[in-house]
Design an enzyme around this catalytic site. Structure first.
Site, PDB file in Angstrom:
ATOM      1  N   PRO A   2      -6.855   7.484   5.869  1.00 42.18           N
ATOM      2  CG  PRO A   2      -7.746   9.615   5.940  1.00 42.18           C
ATOM      3  CD  PRO A   2      -6.457   8.873   5.769  1.00 42.18           C
ATOM      4  CD  GLU A   3      -7.962   1.396   4.590  1.00 38.82           C
ATOM      5  OE1 GLU A   3      -8.722   0.519   4.131  1.00 38.82           O
ATOM      6  OE2 GLU A   3      -6.998   1.140   5.322  1.00 38.82           O
ATOM      7  CG  HIS A  93       0.544  20.497  10.694  1.00 42.79           C
ATOM      8  ND1 HIS A  93       1.794  20.807  10.186  1.00 42.79           N
ATOM      9  CD2 HIS A  93       0.754  19.940  11.906  1.00 42.79           C
ATOM     10  CE1 HIS A  93       2.714  20.433  11.062  1.00 42.79           C
ATOM     11  NE2 HIS A  93       2.121  19.905  12.114  1.00 42.79           N
ATOM     12  NE  ARG A 112       3.517  11.272   6.871  1.00 45.61           N
ATOM     13  CZ  ARG A 112       3.766   9.981   6.728  1.00 45.61           C
ATOM     14  NH1 ARG A 112       2.993   9.100   7.335  1.00 45.61           N
ATOM     15  NH2 ARG A 112       4.760   9.573   5.977  1.00 45.61           N
ATOM     16  NE  ARG A 156      -4.654  -8.381 -13.260  1.00 52.53           N
ATOM     17  CZ  ARG A 156      -5.040  -7.111 -13.061  1.00 52.53           C
ATOM     18  NH1 ARG A 156      -6.291  -6.779 -13.225  1.00 52.53           N
ATOM     19  NH2 ARG A 156      -4.168  -6.201 -12.719  1.00 52.53           N
TER      20      ARG A 156
END
Ligand SMILES: [Zn+2]
Length: 279
Positions: A2-3, A93, A112, A156
């Site tokens: 998920p973002e 889970h 996970r 950068r």
């Protein structure tokens, strides 16, 4: 994984369905999910209390409690928050289950187990959740401007994608949305960040805000692995609008048959881009 858009959709679900309801009981299964503190600290910190709000910084959910503490939830790779009727079978889970007044259960499901649930004292956030203070600006919550993005990029040598993925530079983008925003801004992933012209930084800024908002409106992205679904189990729809991510070999939506989406290995992960229009 998920973002920002997926976490924002979950946050909105919490505001609608969970904020204001009392947590009457907490079960913690896998201790790894509460590794930052302890099973008992999470049970004691949540039981009998009510979320008074639901906030987000980057990919972190931060919800204040009526006790004065707050709970931080990070979904990481595969975490899900799911709302289900109390007494219904818990999916495999399910590592934390919070019974809510009114007869539902909020479940943290995480195959996970990289995800985390932490109850912390906001006055001691520097000690208890130090990563929050190190986050870069959230493009939506912090009103990141083109000038602010320019300041992040200036001087950068790092590739622009590395900087977008660096949560200390900009908070919330992961592999999917960084590929999508770079395609929208016509920038190659390995272009040194400091080489961008001001107009290109402005285009990138515009793409970040537009695409994150569009993805939130579409309920986020759910890939074939179905690792992301919303609070009620609903999948996102933004994957149908992906221009490059996961589309290796397809014609570039901008260049048509003159160029195909190409996959490169970058930083141990797949990067999708068009070699013709992204420079
Ligand atoms: Zn192209």
């Amino acid at each position: 994984m998920p973002e920002l858009p997926e976490v924002e959709v979950v946050r909105r679900g919490l505001v609608t369905h969970v904020v204001g309801r009392r947590i009457t009981r907490v079960d913690v299964g896998r201790e790894r999910t509460v590794r930052r503190t302890s099973r008992q600290a999470v049970i004691d910190g949540l039981t009998g209390h009510t979320l008074t709000g639901a906030g987000r910084r980057g990919k972190y959910l931060i919800c204040p409690l009526d006790s004065g503490d707050a709970v931080m939830i990070h979904l990481r790779m595969s975490g899900q928050l799911r709302l289900a009727p109390a007494g219904s079978a818990r999916p495999a889970h399910t590592h934390v289950a919070m019974s809510l007044s009114g007869g539902e259960e909020l479940r943290f499901v995480d195959p996970r187990t990289f995800g985390e649930v932490v109850v912390f004292d906001p006055a001691r956030a520097d000690l208890e959740v130090p990563e929050l203070a190190r986050l870069g600006p959230d493009p939506l919550e912090d009103g990141l401007t083109a000038a602010g993005l320019q300041a992040v990029m200036a001087g950068r040598a790092r590739p622009v994608k590395a900087l977008l993925l660096d949560q200390h530079a900009v908070a919330g983008l992961g592999n999917i949305y960084s590929d999508e925003v770079l395609h929208a801004a016509r920038l190659r992933f390995d272009r040194p960040a400091g080489s961008l012209q001001p107009r290109q930084v402005a285009d990138l800024h515009h793409a970040i805000v537009e695409i994150l908002n569009a993805a939130i409106e579409a309920g986020g992205s759910t890939l074939a692995d179905a690792q992301y679904v919303g609070l009620s189990g609903q999948p996102g729809r933004y994957q149908h609008q992906h221009q490059v991510y996961g589309r290796e070999g397809a014609p570039c939506p901008r260049c048509g048959p003159r160029s195909s989406v190409t996959r490169a290995r970058y930083g141990g992960r797949s990067t999708f881009f068009c070699p013709r229009c992204q420079r």
